[in-house]
Design a protein around this motif. Structure first.
Motif, PDB file in Angstrom:
ATOM      1  N   ASN A   1       9.089  -9.893   6.372  1.00  0.00           N
ATOM      2  CA  ASN A   1       8.889  -8.836   5.399  1.00  0.00           C
ATOM      3  C   ASN A   1       7.433  -8.346   5.451  1.00  0.00           C
ATOM      4  O   ASN A   1       6.571  -8.842   4.735  1.00  0.00           O
ATOM      5  N   VAL A   2       7.187  -7.377   6.330  1.00  0.00           N
ATOM      6  CA  VAL A   2       5.857  -6.802   6.529  1.00  0.00           C
ATOM      7  C   VAL A   2       5.934  -5.310   6.224  1.00  0.00           C
ATOM      8  O   VAL A   2       6.744  -4.602   6.807  1.00  0.00           O
ATOM      9  N   THR A   3       5.080  -4.855   5.313  1.00  0.00           N
ATOM     10  CA  THR A   3       5.062  -3.457   4.915  1.00  0.00           C
ATOM     11  C   THR A   3       3.685  -2.869   5.188  1.00  0.00           C
ATOM     12  O   THR A   3       2.669  -3.477   4.846  1.00  0.00           O
ATOM     13  N   VAL A   4       3.665  -1.692   5.799  1.00  0.00           N
ATOM     14  CA  VAL A   4       2.429  -0.926   5.941  1.00  0.00           C
ATOM     15  C   VAL A   4       2.350  -0.034   4.711  1.00  0.00           C
ATOM     16  O   VAL A   4       3.311   0.651   4.366  1.00  0.00           O
ATOM     17  N   TYR A   5       1.197  -0.042   4.023  1.00  0.00           N
ATOM     18  CA  TYR A   5       1.077   0.734   2.791  1.00  0.00           C
ATOM     19  C   TYR A   5      -0.308   1.363   2.690  1.00  0.00           C
ATOM     20  O   TYR A   5      -1.232   0.968   3.414  1.00  0.00           O
ATOM     21  N   THR A   6      -0.461   2.340   1.802  1.00  0.00           N
ATOM     22  CA  THR A   6      -1.757   3.018   1.635  1.00  0.00           C
ATOM     23  C   THR A   6      -2.243   3.016   0.196  1.00  0.00           C
ATOM     24  O   THR A   6      -3.254   3.638  -0.104  1.00  0.00           O
ATOM     25  N   SER A   7      -1.587   2.313  -0.687  1.00  0.00           N
ATOM     26  CA  SER A   7      -2.057   2.241  -2.073  1.00  0.00           C
ATOM     27  C   SER A   7      -3.091   1.119  -2.197  1.00  0.00           C
ATOM     28  O   SER A   7      -2.974   0.219  -3.016  1.00  0.00           O
ATOM     29  N   THR A   8      -4.119   1.213  -1.356  1.00  0.00           N
ATOM     30  CA  THR A   8      -5.199   0.228  -1.314  1.00  0.00           C
ATOM     31  C   THR A   8      -6.391   0.741  -2.123  1.00  0.00           C
ATOM     32  O   THR A   8      -6.433   1.921  -2.476  1.00  0.00           O
ATOM     33  N   PRO A   9      -7.369  -0.106  -2.419  1.00  0.00           N
ATOM     34  CA  PRO A   9      -8.517   0.347  -3.215  1.00  0.00           C
ATOM     35  C   PRO A   9      -9.250   1.561  -2.653  1.00  0.00           C
ATOM     36  O   PRO A   9      -9.782   2.370  -3.417  1.00  0.00           O
ATOM     37  N   ASP A  10      -9.302   1.722  -1.333  1.00  0.00           N
ATOM     38  CA  ASP A  10      -9.995   2.886  -0.766  1.00  0.00           C
ATOM     39  C   ASP A  10      -9.052   3.861  -0.062  1.00  0.00           C
ATOM     40  O   ASP A  10      -9.497   4.798   0.582  1.00  0.00           O
ATOM     41  N   GLY A  11      -7.746   3.649  -0.178  1.00  0.00           N
ATOM     42  CA  GLY A  11      -6.770   4.558   0.403  1.00  0.00           C
ATOM     43  C   GLY A  11      -6.517   4.384   1.888  1.00  0.00           C
ATOM     44  O   GLY A  11      -5.729   5.116   2.474  1.00  0.00           O
TER      45      GLY A  11
END
Length: 140
Positions: A14-24
């Motif tokens: 279960n590996v997800t690439v995401y962009t809701s990180t602290p710096d985007g």
């Protein structure tokens, strides 16, 4: 490593690439436990069973790998390997839920190597909801 680059890597579990990180910037969220039950296994066996993102990368022109990471839930561990060598490991007991910066020296690597970024728990004994999160992953 942007979203396109991370999506071009291989994923196990279960590996997800995401962009809701602290710096985007792009990141990885890795959840689950390994099915490994042999605690005396060689390092390559552990890596083969990890929940992970991995990719063959020519490291010749890079001096370091940097990234932010944290425990997202329960027994989340930080585990980064180059080929069959562990270069960063931080167990859940000493890992915080706050983001921390990590740096890996790459100056001794030339040619193509397999970079593995793993998370969750390293064997079957952890919680199935164990989670590790990474972001702002850069080869410099």
């Amino acid at each position: 490593m942007d979203t396109t680059y991370l999506n071009s890597g291989n994923k196990q579990g279960n590996v997800t690439v995401y962009t809701s990180t602290p710096d985007g910037t792009a990141g990885l969220s890795i959840t689950g436990t390994s099915d490994l039950r042999d605690f005396g296994a060689p390092r390559a066996t552990f890596i083969a069973h990890y929940r992970k993102w991995y990719k063959d990368i020519d490291l010749s022109n890079y001096n370091e790998l940097t990234f932010y990471a944290r425990k997202g839930a329960n027994h989340g561990n930080i585990m980064v390997d180059i080929d069959d060598t562990e270069v960063v490991q931080k167990a859940y007991g000493s890992l915080d839920t706050n983001w921390a910066l990590y740096t890996v020296d790459l100056t001794n690597y030339t040619g193509i190597h397999t970079l593995t970024i793993a998370g969750g728990y390293s064997d079957y004994s952890g919680s199935s909801s164990s989670n590790t999160q990474y972001y702002h992953i850069e080869l410099r």
